[in-house]
Design an enzyme around this catalytic site. Sequence first.
Site, PDB file in Angstrom:
ATOM      1  N   HIS A 156       3.820  10.426   1.788  1.00 46.74           N
ATOM      2  CA  HIS A 156       3.132  11.667   1.512  1.00 46.74           C
ATOM      3  C   HIS A 156       3.550  12.922   1.387  1.00 46.74           C
ATOM      4  O   HIS A 156       4.367  13.467   0.275  1.00 46.74           O
ATOM      5  CB  HIS A 156       1.615  12.627   1.404  1.00 46.74           C
ATOM      6  CG  HIS A 156       0.414  10.968   1.577  1.00 46.74           C
ATOM      7  ND1 HIS A 156       0.764   9.979   0.271  1.00 46.74           N
ATOM      8  CD2 HIS A 156      -0.315  10.455   2.041  1.00 46.74           C
ATOM      9  CE1 HIS A 156      -0.466   9.462   0.667  1.00 46.74           C
ATOM     10  NE2 HIS A 156      -1.082   9.168   1.761  1.00 46.74           N
ATOM     11  N   HIS A 206       0.930  -0.604  -0.189  1.00 47.30           N
ATOM     12  CA  HIS A 206      -0.487  -0.106   0.004  1.00 47.30           C
ATOM     13  C   HIS A 206       1.034   1.425  -0.222  1.00 47.30           C
ATOM     14  O   HIS A 206       0.439   1.811  -0.817  1.00 47.30           O
ATOM     15  CB  HIS A 206      -1.190   0.012   1.407  1.00 47.30           C
ATOM     16  CG  HIS A 206      -2.113   1.113   1.232  1.00 47.30           C
ATOM     17  ND1 HIS A 206      -3.206   1.327   0.414  1.00 47.30           N
ATOM     18  CD2 HIS A 206      -1.489   2.884   1.827  1.00 47.30           C
ATOM     19  CE1 HIS A 206      -4.193   2.244   0.366  1.00 47.30           C
ATOM     20  NE2 HIS A 206      -3.054   3.643   1.100  1.00 47.30           N
ATOM     21  N   ASP A 224       0.585   4.404  -2.665  1.00 49.48           N
ATOM     22  CA  ASP A 224       0.503   5.658  -1.892  1.00 49.48           C
ATOM     23  C   ASP A 224       1.050   6.659  -3.014  1.00 49.48           C
ATOM     24  O   ASP A 224       1.805   7.394  -3.539  1.00 49.48           O
ATOM     25  CB  ASP A 224       1.256   6.022  -0.139  1.00 49.48           C
ATOM     26  CG  ASP A 224      -0.718   5.467   0.241  1.00 49.48           C
ATOM     27  OD1 ASP A 224      -1.469   5.307  -0.461  1.00 49.48           O
ATOM     28  OD2 ASP A 224      -0.810   5.957   1.073  1.00 49.48           O
TER      29      ASP A 224
END
EC number: 3.5.1.108
Length: 311
Positions: free
Chosen positions: A265, A238, A242
């Site tokens: 992020h 995951h 991202d």
Amino acid sequence: MGIDLQDYQTTLKSRVTLSGIGVHSGKPVAIHFAPADADTGVVFQVADREFRGIVSEVGATDLCTLLGDPAGLHVATIEHLMAALFGLGIDNLLIEVEGAEVPILDGSAGQFVEAIDQAGIEVQGVKRRYIRVIKPVRIESGASWAEFRPYGGTRFEVEIDFESPAIGRQSFASDINDDIFRREIARARTFGFMKDVERLWAAGYALGSSLENSVVIGDDNHIINMEGLRFSNEFVRHKTLDAMGDLALAGARFIGCFRSYRGGHRLNAAALRRLLSDRSAFEVVETSRRERGRSAELIAVSAAVHAPWTL
């Protein structure tokens, strides 16, 4: 150089709609995909405002990637959708957003992939441009780091390291194409810790989070979800998802290797900005004319109209 690349830009053949809950707002939201002309890029339309899906429009990176003004008009949690567009090679798309957030759906990119397949992919008659990394670019933040390196393809090498024994240290490394994205990355779900829930709620985050859209790790460091994990290393897959979504904000696919350790992020966006701010670190290329069955040769071209470095 022999790289298997898509020569021409793509969009969708028809409109398609997805609806659900915003993972942070907890409110019902809907998005409508509409085909877009070549060289449009990815454009989010919220009320009467448009946000281009490029890193220069990123307004926040706290727990998700947000375009626009966090205190005003914006669209949040775009990363899983952007990863699907990156993974399936969609260049041009208008995304009409009802609400201020992309629906979380099941916490992965799987349903975005299904929606794209439902709409169908249309190849357009304009060459696709790529960002080719030609020298290493690295950024560090404490123990975390991320870097781009030259590579004869598009590759991600992502490593995470959590104190929780439910996660621990995991790594995922792979070249990326649409088949690998579908099989190895798209269905990996977002995750979080039960111990963080009250703090996140108090800060206005994760109001729509549930076991239907997140892998949750309990206070005893066990997975709460009854069905367990979709992959033994779903967490790092995951994180790779991202990263793909965040790097899709380059304004073009990249040719190179992205590597990160304990990223997120904010670090992804910072690494992308660092790359695009150094014109000696990359060149914009497209495939040259080639015979059927032969690998692509790349030639340097001018930048796309919607690319961040032209702003």
